[in-house]
Structure formats: structure tokens, C-alpha cells
Design a protein around this motif. Structure first.
Motif, PDB file in Angstrom:
ATOM      1  N   LYS A  97      46.492  43.852   7.361  1.00  0.00           N
ATOM      2  CA  LYS A  97      47.688  43.723   6.523  1.00  0.00           C
ATOM      3  C   LYS A  97      48.795  42.993   7.285  1.00  0.00           C
ATOM      4  CE  LYS A  97      50.925  46.731   4.036  1.00  0.00           C
ATOM      5  NZ  LYS A  97      51.323  48.139   3.824  1.00  0.00           N
ATOM      6  N   ARG A  98      48.960  43.384   8.563  1.00  0.00           N
ATOM      7  CA  ARG A  98      50.021  42.767   9.370  1.00  0.00           C
ATOM      8  C   ARG A  98      49.683  41.307   9.666  1.00  0.00           C
ATOM      9  NH1 ARG A  98      54.176  46.548  10.983  1.00  0.00           N
ATOM     10  NH2 ARG A  98      53.329  48.576  10.423  1.00  0.00           N
ATOM     11  N   ALA A 105      50.403  39.338   6.758  1.00  0.00           N
ATOM     12  CA  ALA A 105      51.836  39.070   6.593  1.00  0.00           C
ATOM     13  C   ALA A 105      52.275  37.901   7.473  1.00  0.00           C
ATOM     14  CB  ALA A 105      52.653  40.320   6.941  1.00  0.00           C
ATOM     15  N   ARG A 128      50.787  34.700   5.946  1.00  0.00           N
ATOM     16  CA  ARG A 128      51.564  34.325   4.757  1.00  0.00           C
ATOM     17  C   ARG A 128      52.876  33.652   5.157  1.00  0.00           C
ATOM     18  NH1 ARG A 128      55.931  36.500   2.585  1.00  0.00           N
ATOM     19  NH2 ARG A 128      56.350  36.305   0.363  1.00  0.00           N
ATOM     20  N   MET A 140      53.939  29.705   4.517  1.00  0.00           N
ATOM     21  CA  MET A 140      55.170  29.369   3.786  1.00  0.00           C
ATOM     22  C   MET A 140      56.025  28.398   4.598  1.00  0.00           C
ATOM     23  SD  MET A 140      56.374  33.023   2.212  1.00  0.00           S
ATOM     24  CE  MET A 140      58.030  32.457   1.954  1.00  0.00           C
ATOM     25  N   SER A 193      57.433  45.900  13.991  1.00  0.00           N
ATOM     26  CA  SER A 193      56.351  46.856  14.198  1.00  0.00           C
ATOM     27  C   SER A 193      54.979  46.177  14.156  1.00  0.00           C
ATOM     28  CB  SER A 193      56.423  47.963  13.141  1.00  0.00           C
ATOM     29  OG  SER A 193      56.398  47.403  11.844  1.00  0.00           O
ATOM     30  N   THR A 194      54.951  44.856  14.032  1.00  0.00           N
ATOM     31  CA  THR A 194      53.691  44.120  14.144  1.00  0.00           C
ATOM     32  C   THR A 194      53.487  43.757  15.610  1.00  0.00           C
ATOM     33  OG1 THR A 194      53.856  43.183  11.930  1.00  0.00           O
ATOM     34  CG2 THR A 194      52.434  42.034  13.477  1.00  0.00           C
ATOM     35  N   ARG A 209      58.676  50.285  14.641  1.00  0.00           N
ATOM     36  CA  ARG A 209      58.578  51.119  13.431  1.00  0.00           C
ATOM     37  C   ARG A 209      59.875  51.891  13.173  1.00  0.00           C
ATOM     38  NH1 ARG A 209      52.874  51.300  12.653  1.00  0.00           N
ATOM     39  NH2 ARG A 209      51.862  50.833  14.617  1.00  0.00           N
ATOM     40  N   GLU A 250      63.282  35.263   0.586  1.00  0.00           N
ATOM     41  CA  GLU A 250      62.022  35.054   1.315  1.00  0.00           C
ATOM     42  C   GLU A 250      62.123  35.564   2.746  1.00  0.00           C
ATOM     43  OE1 GLU A 250      61.612  30.870   0.765  1.00  0.00           O
ATOM     44  OE2 GLU A 250      60.326  31.058  -1.009  1.00  0.00           O
ATOM     45  N   VAL A 302      61.877  39.407   2.449  1.00  0.00           N
ATOM     46  CA  VAL A 302      60.533  39.856   2.072  1.00  0.00           C
ATOM     47  C   VAL A 302      59.556  39.645   3.228  1.00  0.00           C
ATOM     48  CG1 VAL A 302      58.575  39.370   0.550  1.00  0.00           C
ATOM     49  CG2 VAL A 302      60.866  39.519  -0.406  1.00  0.00           C
ATOM     50  N   SER A 303      59.667  38.493   3.878  1.00  0.00           N
ATOM     51  CA  SER A 303      58.742  38.192   4.977  1.00  0.00           C
ATOM     52  C   SER A 303      58.894  39.195   6.110  1.00  0.00           C
ATOM     53  CB  SER A 303      58.985  36.776   5.498  1.00  0.00           C
ATOM     54  OG  SER A 303      58.707  35.825   4.491  1.00  0.00           O
ATOM     55  N   PHE A 304      60.136  39.472   6.481  1.00  0.00           N
ATOM     56  CA  PHE A 304      60.331  40.446   7.557  1.00  0.00           C
ATOM     57  C   PHE A 304      59.951  41.847   7.105  1.00  0.00           C
ATOM     58  CE2 PHE A 304      61.728  38.284  11.214  1.00  0.00           C
ATOM     59  CZ  PHE A 304      62.468  37.185  10.823  1.00  0.00           C
ATOM     60  N   MET A 354      57.508  42.541   5.100  1.00  0.00           N
ATOM     61  CA  MET A 354      56.046  42.632   5.186  1.00  0.00           C
ATOM     62  C   MET A 354      55.595  42.702   6.643  1.00  0.00           C
ATOM     63  SD  MET A 354      54.979  40.089   2.067  1.00  0.00           S
ATOM     64  CE  MET A 354      53.240  40.465   2.107  1.00  0.00           C
ATOM     65  N   LEU A 355      56.319  42.028   7.524  1.00  0.00           N
ATOM     66  CA  LEU A 355      55.993  42.131   8.948  1.00  0.00           C
ATOM     67  C   LEU A 355      56.232  43.548   9.455  1.00  0.00           C
ATOM     68  CD1 LEU A 355      57.507  38.827  10.368  1.00  0.00           C
ATOM     69  CD2 LEU A 355      55.112  39.496  10.431  1.00  0.00           C
ATOM     70  N   GLN A 356      57.145  44.252   8.789  1.00  0.00           N
ATOM     71  CA  GLN A 356      57.408  45.638   9.174  1.00  0.00           C
ATOM     72  C   GLN A 356      56.460  46.613   8.490  1.00  0.00           C
ATOM     73  OE1 GLN A 356      59.088  46.553  11.569  1.00  0.00           O
ATOM     74  NE2 GLN A 356      60.964  45.377  11.846  1.00  0.00           N
ATOM     75  N   GLY A 357      55.473  46.077   7.773  1.00  0.00           N
ATOM     76  CA  GLY A 357      54.453  46.937   7.192  1.00  0.00           C
ATOM     77  C   GLY A 357      54.662  47.289   5.738  1.00  0.00           C
ATOM     78  N   LEU A 358      55.720  46.774   5.129  1.00  0.00           N
ATOM     79  CA  LEU A 358      55.929  47.063   3.712  1.00  0.00           C
ATOM     80  C   LEU A 358      54.969  46.224   2.872  1.00  0.00           C
ATOM     81  CD1 LEU A 358      59.853  47.007   3.470  1.00  0.00           C
ATOM     82  CD2 LEU A 358      58.356  48.942   3.937  1.00  0.00           C
ATOM     83  N   GLY A 359      54.495  46.799   1.773  1.00  0.00           N
ATOM     84  CA  GLY A 359      53.671  46.029   0.844  1.00  0.00           C
ATOM     85  C   GLY A 359      54.537  45.020   0.120  1.00  0.00           C
ATOM     86  N   HIS A 375      59.791  43.363  -1.776  1.00  0.00           N
ATOM     87  CA  HIS A 375      60.671  42.712  -2.744  1.00  0.00           C
ATOM     88  C   HIS A 375      61.774  43.650  -3.206  1.00  0.00           C
ATOM     89  CE1 HIS A 375      58.047  39.184  -3.352  1.00  0.00           C
ATOM     90  NE2 HIS A 375      59.154  38.648  -3.803  1.00  0.00           N
TER      91      HIS A 375
END
Lengths: 255, 396
Positions: free
Chosen positions: A4-5, A8, A11, A15, A96-97, B98, B117, B120-122, B124-129, B134
């Protein structure tokens, strides 16, 4: 290792590349434009070596695709150094990645860029230059894949051992062009002077083109190209080790 | 002659019944050197969740170095630092991220991505779906009044908008502890106000905040507790009221025409002017005295300057005027070293080199129990350290 990470990171980097594709597209377009100039000469060389029913694209197209794969390394370099320029590298390090997964995600994008460029250059040669894939398609695909992984790792390794983007790009161009030229990407090795032919074998490009020649012109299968592809894999292993060492060194320097 | 090698006494307050789980930051004797240059010389710092700490000091005092250690960007040379229960010296890459958020001094934005963007990108990098990232991005855009800029590239935002977005990114994963390193640099008045408002809201929700700035009024507006870093050490710590009470001086300076300096009771000569400190009663009495003396002696005042006790003059006193040995409140007398009230020694502590209260020579640990006015019982442990230059204070 979190997919998942890594996803991310992939992605995000896709972009970033998509937002400014001009340079990459030009880098892809140039070999498409130059290959037609190389085809006649390559045809004459192949005919002189005794091949029949060839049009020169059998080696000219992959040779130029290989040559320009080294130019794509500059985008790999940029993917890392731009993070420092934008101030985002410390953000990535404090996220946290894990940083290893950040680097992995970037490597994936770098490889995708290399594959995309290679495929487009080869595909464009079909209508433009009359390129036809002769021989075992899977053997050709394997050879291309192994080569592109090697170039990607080369780009990442250069980046991790360079102190500046300019240095990294300069070194990658120098080594890449040398490897490509010496390996026969500009003119076939068979046209080299006697003393230069053994030198060509030091270049992984030589072995890549050797495998392609065997498949396209001599009907070789995957098993028949074990030696040249094995040599490229060995170079990739060395580069992967350098990437690992460079990454650890970078982590220590950052701290 | 007995010599007592006491140069810097660390007093570690251990609240009875307390534990590191209730502390967002728990630093003990953290040191950091770059080659021969020692930047941090023994930092003791604790910060409970839900509290706000302003970190002040000159450029080069070690603030950013301390923050880089506590966020995992750098490793301490020695000492122990727990951040949200994680030992930073032994943490794996990504482990601290974390629970910790960082908005570094340098802007960290992807210029070609929009505000949305970036968030959202950061996220997702922090583990959020994707959906959660969003949603969280929209929340933060609203908090920092960037909804209308959501689709704009970060490079096209104004300086203040970029600063707000930069701060918002640090909050995307709702960290338990956040470091804001000069978050209002380059921000306009409106952006500063919004950032400070957001910081207050974050702290109110239970997030611990460490905030650095060179704008002292921001600490006043935030109501943050303060820690002053100087020469790699925390030289003062407390609430703003405590710090001002201990260090700020309310002073009146009076200059007479012609350089005359009459002898006025309660006034001292300070260079070309006279000065007098005044207390809570205000400057009125002193000003009235000046007027009376001037009229009686036929003198004319050319300038009167009233400086109120403020955080600014407390800062100058703490940072610019340490005692002659570079430490605070330390005096020596025969056979006694007395530590005046200071950041780690709020009630003072006497150390004797003979029998009696305190500890004996070569003992390097002493304990005592202190009851404060709120009935809190605190056990204080004093340890001795040599300072980096190995200067030794000796008893006479």
C-alpha cells in the motif's frame, strides 16, 4: 514491506512525471526520428555479414532504443534530487513510510518510464521503419526487460553516489554513452577495428545486442540466450548491491 | 581543600505515579556533536500530551538540531530521547512518522501538484486510504481556509497560502505530537493568524505542539510554555508568567539635557542616562519623582523611555545576559555551591562538600522530596555532569 505504501509512492511519482512530461516525450521522440537515418547503414552491414532478407531494422531499432534508454536516466536522477530542491525529502523521511519503500516506489516508476520509452520507440518503428519482430518474442521481451532493469539500477546507483544532480547526470551520460557506443549501439561491433572488438565485451550493451541478434537473425530461443542475459543479470546484481550500499550511505549521511 | 566537580546539575523531576506513556517527549541528557563541534550539550526536556511548548533561542542555539533528533531525521550522539514512547535512537525508519508530524522551516511542497493533490499524496504516504486521504484533505483545506485554492498548483499559491498548506500537510495523519519550525516565516498577517488559530485548535484536541519562532508575540498569542535554548542547553523553562517574573525587568530610563546626571534616590547611572526599575505598582511614582527633581533643580528631560516587563526583555535577559560562567544562578562561596532558582531547579538547591544536607564530595547523586503549593509531591534527583569544556569549579 507494505504494498500500500509503495503504491502510494508510485502513484505520487507517476503524478509528478505526468505533470511535466515534455522532456521525457522529447527524449522518446528523438530516437524515433533518428532511427530511419541508421537503418540503411545497418542493412548494408548485415548483408555484408551474410544475412539475407534483412532490412536493417532488426538491429537499428533495438540499438537506438537501447542508446536512448541511457538518456532516460536523467529523469531517474531528477526523481531523487528534485525532492531535495522542493524540500520534500525530509517530509518523506519523517513520514510513516519507511525510506526503503520510498526508494522502491521510485525505482518502480523509473522502470516503468524506461519500459514505456522502449516500447514506444520499438512500436513506432513498425509503421515508420518497417520493423518486424523476427524470432522468439518472449526471448526478445526477456532480453529487453533484463536490460531495462539494469539501466534503471544504473540510474539509481549513480544518483545515490553523486553529490549533485549535475554530477549524476554528467556521469550517467558519460558512462551510458560509452557503454552504448562501445557495445555497438551506434555502429555494429563487426565494423570495429580489431583491437576494439574485445573491448566491446566489457559493455552490457554488447551482450544485450548479442542476445537480440541471436533471436532476431539466428532464430535463438530463451535457452539459447542464457549466457548474454546472464551477464546482464550479473551486472544488475552488482548495480543492485551498489544501490543498497549507496542507500545505507545516504541514510548515514542524512543523520 | 576538597574540590567538588559540579559544573552543571541536572535535576530530573519524576512525578510520583507518572510514566513515560503520558509524555509526548521525554529527553534525558541528549547530546549531539558534529565532529568536534558540540551542538547540544545535555538536553533534559519533557512534554505532556496536549501541551504546547515554545522553543526559543538564537540562530545556532540548537533548536533545529533538537527537532531533527526528535523527529528521527538525525541521531543523538548520546542520551536518551523517547518521543510518544518510541526510543528515537533505536527507531526503525517510518516508526516515528506514525505519531509525529513535522512542518520544517524550509517549505516542503510539490510545486506542480495542486493543494489538494499535495495533501492527498502525503496522506496516502502516511497510510491513509484514498477516500480517507481525500476527506482529510478537505477537512484541512477548510481549517486553513484554502478551499478555493484546492485545485491550484502549489507553485501558484501566495507565500502565505503555501505556508498554510505546508503546515496542513504535517497534520494530515492526525499526529499525537507536532513540530512546527518557524511556521509563519514569510506569511502575511492573515496567514499568520490562521496558522496560530489552527495551532491552538490542534493543542486543544490533545496534540502536543513544539513551536519555534523568532516572533515573540506568537508565543504570547498561543499561551505556550517556553523553553530557552542557548549554547546547546535549555537555560530556562516555564510558563510565560514565570519566565517574565523571573527575568523581565520593568525599567525607566531618563536622559537630561546637557548630559546632566543628578543624584536621585532610587536611580542609578547607566551610561549616558539614569535608570530605575519599577515593580507592579507601575512607573507612575518614578515618573512623578523625575518631574519633581527636574523642576526643583531646573533641569530639562530630553528623553524618557519606559520598558515594561515583557517576554522580549525576559528573552534578552536570558539569552544575552547569562551569568559570568555561562550558567544561571550559580554562585560559589566557601565550601558551598548554591544553585539559584533555574529551569531544572525551581526551588534552589544547596550542595555542600561536607556532611549535611545535599551530598558529599564525589557523590554524584542526591535525592530530595519537594512539596509544592498544590500539594504535588515531586522527587528530585540531582546528578552531576561535566560541561563540554571540562572546566571545574572548586570550593575555596
Amino acid at each position: 514491506m507494505s504494498l500500500k505504501r509503495i503504491g502510494a509512492v508510485t502513484r505520487l511519482n507517476l503524478m509528478l512525471q505526468a505533470h511535466d512530461p515534455a522532456a521525457f516525450l522529447i527524449d522518446t521522440a528523438v530516437p524515433i526520428m533518428l532511427t530511419p537515418f541508421m537503418v540503411p547503414g545497418m542493412r548494408n552491414t548485415l548483408l555484408a555479414e551474410g544475412y539475407r532478407n534483412v532490412n536493417g531494422t532488426e538491429l537499428a531499432v533495438p540499438a537506438f532504443a537501447i542508446l536512448f534508454a541511457f538518456f532516460t536516466v536523467q529523469f531517474i536522477v531528477g526523481m531523487f534530487f528534485d525532492e531535495h530542491k522542493w524540500g520534500t525529502w525530509d517530509r518523506l523521511r519523517t513520514s510513516s513510510t519507511p525510506i526503503g519503500q520510498v526508494v522502491t516506489g521510485k525505482i518502480i516508476v523509473a522502470l516503468l518510464m524506461e519500459v514505456f520509452q522502449f516500447v514506444i520507440v520499438v512500436a513506432a518503428a513498425v509503421p515508420i521503419d518497417g520493423y518486424r519482430i523476427h524470432g522468439d518474442v518472449w526471448a526478445l521481451a526477456l532480453t529487453a526487460a533484463v536490460f531495462l532493469v539494469m539501466v534503471t539500477l544504473f540510474g539509481v546507483a549513480i544518483t545515490l553516489f553523486s553529490n549533485s544532480q549535475m554530477t549524476a547526470i554528467s556521469i550517467s551520460v558519460l558512462i551510458g554513452m560509452f557503454a552504448a557506443c562501445v557495445g555497438g549501439a551506434i555502429t555494429p561491433v563487426s565494423t570495429f577495428p580489431g583491437w576494439a572488438k574485445p573491448v566491446a565485451k566489457l559493455s552490457p550493451v554488447y551482450w544485450t545486442l548479442n542476445a537480440i541478434e541471436r533471436v532476431s537473425l539466428k532464430g535463438a530461443s530463451v535457452a539459447d540466450i542464457a549466457k548474454p542475459t546472464g551477464i546482464i543479470v550479473a551486472v544488475s546484481v552488482v548495480l543492485a548491491l551498489l544501490v543498497f550500499i549507496g542507500f545505507r550511505r545516504q541514510a548515514k549521511t542524512d543523520r | 581543600m576538597n574540590s567538588v566537580n559540579i559544573l552543571y546539575v541536572n535535576i530530573v523531576n519524576t512525578r510520583q505515579g507518572g510514566d513515560t506513556q503520558s509524555l509526548a517527549i521525554d529527553c534525558q541528557n541528549v547530546r549531539k556533536s558534529f565532529g568536534d563541534h558540540q551542538v547540544l550539550k545535555g538536553i533534559d526536556l519533557s512534554l505532556p500530551y496536549g501541551s504546547m511548548l515554545g522553543l526559543l533561542g538564537r540562530n545556532g542555539a540548537g533548536k533545529s538540531t533538537l527537532i531533527s533528533i526528535l523527529t528521527g531525521l538525525s541521531r543523538q550522539s548520546s542520551g536518551r530521547a523517547l518521543v510518544c514512547g518510541v526510543d528515537v535512537g533505536r527507531s526503525r525508519s517510518g516508526e516515528l512518522g506514525r505519531v509525529v508530524g513535522l512542518a520544517p522551516q524550509q517549505l516542503g511542497l510539490y510545486p506542480q501538484l495542486s493543494a489538494m493533490e499535495n495533501l492527498v499524496s502525503f496522506g496516502m504516504l502516511q497510510g491513509l486510504g484514498g477516500k480517507r486521504a481525500h476527506a482529510r484533505a478537505e477537512e484541512l483545506l477548510a481549517v486553513f481556509s484554502l478551499e478555493r485554492q484546492a485545485g491550484q498548483k502549489a507553485s501558484r499559491l501566495s507565500g502565505g497560502q503555501q505556508r498554510r498548506l505546508h503546515t496542513a500537510i504535517a497534520l494530515v495523519h492526525q499526529p499525537r505530537l507536532i513540530f512546527l519550525d518557524e511556521p509563519t516565516v514569510g506569511a502575511d498577517v492573515d496567514a499568520r493568524a490562521r496558522i496560530l488559530e489552527a495551532v491552538r485548535a490542534i493543542a486543544a484536541q490533545g496534540t502536543a505542539v513544539v513551536y519555534t519562532s523568532h516572533y515573540l508575540d506568537e508565543f504570547e498569542r498561543l499561551g505556550a510554555d517556553l523553553a530557552f535554548l542557548d549554547g546547546g542547553r535549555i537555560v530556562e523553562r516555564g510558563t510565560q508568567r514565570e519566565v517574565i517574573a523571573r527575568h523581565a525587568e520593568a525599567v525607566i530610563e531618563a536622559t537630561f539635557e546637557g548630559g546632566t546626571q543628578p543624584d536621585i534616590p532610587g536611580w542609578t547611572v547607566a551610561g549616558a542616562h539614569l535608570e530605575r526599575r519599577y515593580g507592579k505598582s507601575g512607573p507612575g511614582e518614578a515618573l512623578a519623582q523625575l518631574t519633581t527633581v527636574s523642576n526643583r533643580l531646573g533641569l530639562r528631560l530630553s528623553d524618557v523611555k519606559v520598558t515594561r516587563a515583557s517576554l522580549e526583555n525576559a528573552y534578552h535577559h536570558i539569552i544575552n545576559e547569562p551569568d559570568s560562567k555561562g550558567m544561571h544562578g550559580v554562585t560559589t562561596q566557601a565550601n558551598t555551591i548554591t544553585m539559584g532558582a533555574g529551569p531544572t531547579n525551581p526551588a534552589g538547591f544547596e550542595i555542600h562538600d561536607g556532611a549535611g544536607a545535599g551530598f558529599a564530595p564525589n557523590d554524584d547523586v542526591a535525592n530530595r522530596t519537594v512539596n509544592d503549593s498544590n500539594g504535588t509531591v515531586t522527587t528530585q534527583t540531582a546528578t552531576t555532569n561535566r560541561i563540554a569544556d571540562n572546566t571545574t569549579k572548586e570550593n575555596n
